[in-house]
Design an enzyme around this catalytic site. Structure first.
Site, PDB file in Angstrom:
ATOM      1  N   CYS A 103     -81.245  82.531  -6.103  1.00  0.00           N
ATOM      2  CA  CYS A 103     -82.344  82.362  -7.047  1.00  0.00           C
ATOM      3  C   CYS A 103     -82.732  83.731  -7.583  1.00  0.00           C
ATOM      4  O   CYS A 103     -82.859  84.680  -6.804  1.00  0.00           O
ATOM      5  CB  CYS A 103     -83.535  81.711  -6.341  1.00  0.00           C
ATOM      6  SG  CYS A 103     -84.950  81.450  -7.431  1.00  0.00           S
ATOM      7  N   HIS A 145     -82.947  72.336  -8.093  1.00  0.00           N
ATOM      8  CA  HIS A 145     -83.408  73.711  -7.819  1.00  0.00           C
ATOM      9  C   HIS A 145     -84.370  74.184  -8.917  1.00  0.00           C
ATOM     10  O   HIS A 145     -85.461  74.685  -8.620  1.00  0.00           O
ATOM     11  CB  HIS A 145     -82.193  74.647  -7.709  1.00  0.00           C
ATOM     12  CG  HIS A 145     -82.527  76.093  -7.550  1.00  0.00           C
ATOM     13  ND1 HIS A 145     -82.132  76.833  -6.461  1.00  0.00           N
ATOM     14  CD2 HIS A 145     -83.235  76.955  -8.335  1.00  0.00           C
ATOM     15  CE1 HIS A 145     -82.594  78.080  -6.591  1.00  0.00           C
ATOM     16  NE2 HIS A 145     -83.253  78.172  -7.722  1.00  0.00           N
ATOM     17  N   GLU A 146     -83.959  73.997 -10.179  1.00  0.00           N
ATOM     18  CA  GLU A 146     -84.787  74.500 -11.285  1.00  0.00           C
ATOM     19  C   GLU A 146     -86.106  73.733 -11.382  1.00  0.00           C
ATOM     20  O   GLU A 146     -87.158  74.337 -11.573  1.00  0.00           O
ATOM     21  CB  GLU A 146     -84.032  74.424 -12.620  1.00  0.00           C
ATOM     22  CG  GLU A 146     -82.798  75.301 -12.690  1.00  0.00           C
ATOM     23  CD  GLU A 146     -83.046  76.739 -12.278  1.00  0.00           C
ATOM     24  OE1 GLU A 146     -84.141  77.271 -12.559  1.00  0.00           O
ATOM     25  OE2 GLU A 146     -82.144  77.331 -11.655  1.00  0.00           O
ATOM     26  N   HIS A 149     -88.941  74.627  -9.107  1.00  0.00           N
ATOM     27  CA  HIS A 149     -89.782  75.771  -9.526  1.00  0.00           C
ATOM     28  C   HIS A 149     -91.039  75.286 -10.256  1.00  0.00           C
ATOM     29  O   HIS A 149     -92.079  75.948 -10.216  1.00  0.00           O
ATOM     30  CB  HIS A 149     -89.006  76.692 -10.470  1.00  0.00           C
ATOM     31  CG  HIS A 149     -88.063  77.638  -9.786  1.00  0.00           C
ATOM     32  ND1 HIS A 149     -88.494  78.625  -8.919  1.00  0.00           N
ATOM     33  CD2 HIS A 149     -86.715  77.766  -9.850  1.00  0.00           C
ATOM     34  CE1 HIS A 149     -87.444  79.314  -8.487  1.00  0.00           C
ATOM     35  NE2 HIS A 149     -86.352  78.814  -9.021  1.00  0.00           N
TER      36      HIS A 149
HETATM   37 NI    NI Z   1     -84.460  79.637  -8.681  1.00  0.00          NI
END
Ligand code: NI
Length: 179
Positions: A103, A145-146, A149
């Site tokens: 990341c 994953h994105e 956030h």
């Molecule tokens: Ni990330």
């Protein structure tokens, strides 16, 4: 267009739940500039995904660009640069597979994370159109994953075994284990 500074793990704003992009902002000069800056930033830092909170903008907006060919994640099908505005994700099959994730906000580290591998994403595109996209395999991991956030989550929060969190140099020397 400009490269923005990416904030790192420990910055409290990475842990906030981002706000939806308001409809009035779609097609505005402001969001066009923000997306262009995110693209410049992603390419400058050298990543495959970037969420707006990583450049300290608390909006539900992320971009993904997966290069084709051999990568550290194996042989990948390319995915052109795609902008996801107000995305939601639905797991279509909860069978999981793991990848060594990195990341841009957690520089220098790799961690093994298992996630469902078949998802549907609904989002608004840069034209303001509603889009539904089904994906299997690695892109499904990238989307999760994105979009994590946008809810203030980092990949380390998803790890089952913290012994599989490594610095890149040690990963290259001793990893991957459990792959
Ligand atoms: Ni990330």
């Amino acid at each position: 267009m400009a490269v923005r500074r990416i904030i790192n793990m420990g910055h409290p704003n990475l842990r906030q739940v981002a706000k939806p992009v308001p409809e009035a902002m779609l097609a505005s000069e402001e969001i066009t500039r923000l997306i262009a800056d995110m693209q410049d930033t992603l390419r400058d830092y050298g990543g495959i995904g970037l969420a707006a909170p990583q450049i300290d903008v608390p909006l539900r907006l992320a971009i993904v660009e997966i290069p084709g060919g051999p990568t550290r994640y194996g042989q990948l099908a390319p995915m052109p640069l795609t902008t996801f505005i107000n995305p939601s994700i639905e797991v279509l099959d909860d069978r999981c597979a793991g990848f060594w994730e990195g990341c841009l906000s957690v520089p220098g580290l790799r961690g093994f994370v298992t996630r469902p591998q078949h998802v549907r994403v609904r989002y608004t595109d840069i034209e303001g159109q509603s889009v539904s996209l089904e994906q299997k395999g690695f892109p499904a991991t990238v989307f999760q994953h994105e979009f994590d956030h946008l809810d203030g989550r980092l990949f380390i929060d998803r790890m089952d075994d913290m012994s599989q969190l490594m610095f890149e140099a040690e990963f290259d020397k001793y990893g991957p284990i459990g792959d």
